[in-house]
Scaffold this active site. Structure first.
Site, mmCIF file in Angstrom:
data_model
loop_
_atom_site.group_PDB
_atom_site.id
_atom_site.type_symbol
_atom_site.label_atom_id
_atom_site.label_comp_id
_atom_site.label_asym_id
_atom_site.label_seq_id
_atom_site.Cartn_x
_atom_site.Cartn_y
_atom_site.Cartn_z
ATOM 1 C CB SER A 168 40.285 38.790 43.155
ATOM 2 O OG SER A 168 41.316 39.644 43.563
ATOM 3 C CG ASP A 182 43.715 37.782 41.618
ATOM 4 O OD1 ASP A 182 42.689 37.744 40.922
ATOM 5 O OD2 ASP A 182 43.802 38.447 42.667
#
Length: 396
Positions: A120, A261
């Protein structure tokens, strides 16, 4: 405050130093590898007295004993380490704390960066750092990080882009509610974010021999497994996939696979970092708070705390696995942690989508100060141990 979590030195200075204790454990233990365990050694032959029995080699000897002076110096407590691998956690704008940590580490000419893992927002910081180091060394890496974050603070369009473009995975359900669902409605185009990342990151430079090894995580939707992308496979799509919150964007497709993610599968990848690093010194920069003294009662506060718990769940499991390795087969492994919550008061109640300039500058300053304290510790980590609550395990 930083905390030293596993406290022994790498056997540096010998040929065996090129492989970490965790890497050696990988080849001998099923928990680290799908390869079969080595067969047990045959029973040693009895040696009649008065000659003492010859020592019997164990089937899974974890660490080679180095005899060079350099290795002895390493075990005696060299600090800071000469070579370091980094694990960079994601956490939206909390990643400005990592910016400060990295900036301070880059000012230490004696520290070489070996391998970097990230998920991320941690992946973005990892890519900026690695790209700068490959192109122009420490100053270039520092400049790339500064340029990215200063633009984030001052350019209104870029700040909005980062908020909705995958840079802030936590809190997306609060920000957008249940009306947005991946695959049903995607009002934001990924192309502007792709262009922004391409402007700040030279993806071709990541394949340069001077670039540190990268382990960038994304979550494969089909089976929920973590996918690690290495230097030769990292593109703008990989960066987008690692920072793709499913409540905001449609999945990012890479080679026919859909990804979300990277923080869902490992935030950041830690065991894989230990396996592939050529140094036993690992530094984890943890952004998401693990502690909160308040019981949330509002929807936003409950959602935020659930995000925090979920973000740290996989990380805690990986830390526990490395603690097992340290105790049973990898005594040279040394894992340290710099946690943002130890430096920023009330971080658990703050939003990782907070784009306020003052907040980002506070995080940056706090990261620099935390790295300074970490560098100033002695080799046995007495300062870090004093900072730990008496009832809290070092690896908790």
């Amino acid at each position: 405050m930083s905390e030293k979590m596993v406290g022994a030195h790498i056997d540096g200075g010998s040929q065996g130093a090129a492989r970490t204790a965790a890497s050696q454990l990988l080849s001998t233990t099923n928990i680290w590898s799908d390869a079969p365990s080595p067969p047990p050694l045959p029973e040693p032959a009895r040696v009649p007295p008065p000659v003492p029995p010859a020592p019997v080699a164990k089937a899974a000897a974890p660490v080679e004993v180095a005899t060079s002076p350099a290795a002895r110096e390493s075990r005696s407590g060299q600090w800071p380490p000469r070579k370091l691998s980094l694990a960079l956690q994601g956490g939206g704008t909390f990643a400005a704390f990592t910016w400060g940590v990295l900036e301070r580490l880059l000012e230490e000419p004696s520290i070489e960066v070996d391998t970097i893992s990230g998920a991320s927002a941690g992946a973005i910081n990892a890519l900026l750092l690695a790209c700068g180091l490959a192109e122009g060394g420490r100053e270039a890496a520092r400049a790339r990080l500064n340029r990215f974050w200063i633009r984030l603070m001052h350019e209104a369009s870029f700040r909005s882009l980062m908020l909705v473009g995958g840079f802030s995975p936590a809190g997306s359900s609060v920000a957008f509610g249940p009306t947005l669902r991946s695959g049903q409605f995607d009002p934001f185009d990924l192309d502007p974010l792709r262009q922004a990342l391409s402007r700040d990151i030279d993806f071709a430079a990541l394949r340069d021999a001077a670039c540190p090894k990268l382990l960038i995580a994304a979550t494969r939707i089909r089976d929920g497994q973590q996918q690690i992308f290495r230097n030769d496979a990292i593109t703008a799509d990989v960066a987008l996939a690692s920072t793709c919150p499913p409540l905001v964007h449609c999945a990012v497709e890479i080679d026919g696979e859909g990804y979300w993610d990277g923080g869902f599968g490992g935030n950041p990848p830690l065991i894989k970092l230990a396996q592939e690093s050529t140094t036993a010194d690992l530094l984890l920069v943890q952004l998401t708070p693990s502690r909160d003294s308040y019981v949330p009662i509002t929807l936003a506060a409950i959602d935020r705390r659930l995000d925090q718990i979920a973000a740290n769940a996989a990380l805690n499991a990986e830390i526990a696995a490395l603690e097992w390795a340290k105790e049973h087969a990898a005594p040279s492994l040394r894992l340290s942690r710099i946690a943002a919550e130890d430096s920023v008061e009330g971080l658990a109640q703050r939003s990782s989508t907070d784009l306020g300039r003052g907040f980002i500058r506070l995080l940056h300053r706090s990261g620099r100060a935390a790295a300074e304290r970490w560098l100033g510790q002695d080799a046995v980590g007495t300062e870090a141990q004093r900072a730990l609550p008496a009832a809290e395990p070092a690896l908790a």
